[in-house]
Scaffold this motif. Sequence first.
Motif, mmCIF file in Angstrom:
data_model
loop_
_atom_site.group_PDB
_atom_site.id
_atom_site.type_symbol
_atom_site.label_atom_id
_atom_site.label_comp_id
_atom_site.label_asym_id
_atom_site.label_seq_id
_atom_site.Cartn_x
_atom_site.Cartn_y
_atom_site.Cartn_z
ATOM 1 N N UNK A 15 0.725 -1.152 0.651
ATOM 2 C CA UNK A 15 0.579 -0.200 0.110
ATOM 3 C C UNK A 15 0.843 1.110 -0.378
ATOM 4 N N UNK A 16 0.481 2.145 -0.456
ATOM 5 C CA UNK A 16 1.536 3.448 -0.325
ATOM 6 C C UNK A 16 0.986 4.420 0.211
ATOM 7 N N UNK A 17 -0.125 3.876 0.669
ATOM 8 C CA UNK A 17 -0.611 5.289 2.668
ATOM 9 C C UNK A 17 0.233 5.504 3.350
ATOM 10 N N UNK A 18 0.061 5.673 4.232
ATOM 11 C CA UNK A 18 0.997 6.234 5.481
ATOM 12 C C UNK A 18 -0.319 4.920 6.544
ATOM 13 N N UNK A 19 0.111 3.603 7.459
ATOM 14 C CA UNK A 19 -0.591 3.071 8.367
ATOM 15 C C UNK A 19 -0.568 4.525 9.645
ATOM 16 N N UNK A 20 -1.638 4.410 10.892
ATOM 17 C CA UNK A 20 -1.837 5.201 11.176
ATOM 18 C C UNK A 20 -2.272 4.197 12.773
ATOM 19 N N UNK A 21 -1.461 4.375 13.648
ATOM 20 C CA UNK A 21 -1.939 3.222 14.714
ATOM 21 C C UNK A 21 -1.862 4.291 15.868
ATOM 22 N N UNK A 22 -3.370 3.752 15.776
ATOM 23 C CA UNK A 22 -3.775 4.493 17.355
ATOM 24 C C UNK A 22 -3.342 4.284 18.806
ATOM 25 N N UNK A 23 -3.138 4.940 19.693
ATOM 26 C CA UNK A 23 -3.143 4.625 20.695
ATOM 27 C C UNK A 23 -3.611 4.104 21.791
ATOM 28 N N UNK A 24 -4.781 4.422 21.748
ATOM 29 C CA UNK A 24 -5.696 3.655 22.627
ATOM 30 C C UNK A 24 -6.740 2.287 22.410
ATOM 31 N N UNK A 25 -5.609 1.502 22.591
ATOM 32 C CA UNK A 25 -6.020 0.171 21.806
ATOM 33 C C UNK A 25 -5.322 -0.639 20.882
ATOM 34 N N UNK A 26 -4.375 -0.093 19.792
ATOM 35 C CA UNK A 26 -3.452 -0.580 18.599
ATOM 36 C C UNK A 26 -4.634 0.064 17.631
ATOM 37 N N UNK A 27 -6.169 0.136 17.740
ATOM 38 C CA UNK A 27 -6.575 0.350 15.976
ATOM 39 C C UNK A 27 -5.533 0.426 15.239
ATOM 40 N N UNK A 28 -5.857 0.549 14.303
ATOM 41 C CA UNK A 28 -5.453 0.849 13.292
ATOM 42 C C UNK A 28 -6.032 1.582 12.095
ATOM 43 N N UNK A 29 -5.536 2.317 11.004
ATOM 44 C CA UNK A 29 -6.465 3.225 10.098
ATOM 45 C C UNK A 29 -4.990 2.969 8.913
ATOM 46 N N UNK A 30 -5.286 3.580 7.362
ATOM 47 C CA UNK A 30 -4.424 3.709 6.626
ATOM 48 C C UNK A 30 -4.950 5.234 6.115
#
Length: 70
Positions: A15-30
């Motif tokens: 994927x060319x996007x940036x993976x964002x890891x949220x600090x409130x439980x490890x939820x991720x989004x791109x």
Amino acid sequence: MSMECAFCAVGLDHCHGTLVVHLDGGFTECSEDGCVDFDFARHTLTIDCFDVDGGCSCAEVSAQALLRAS
């Protein structure tokens, strides 16, 4: 002369996007529209939500919790 992604050229799943890891439980989004596989191996760029421009509400909560604990 046009530039081509080396991973695209060899047909690797990525994927060319940036993976964002949220600090409130490890939820991720791109950051890439349409990305549905949030595996770390598919993303060259991975950041914590604390580093997102404009901040993230869960990063603020985590920072406040750290300040109270210290």
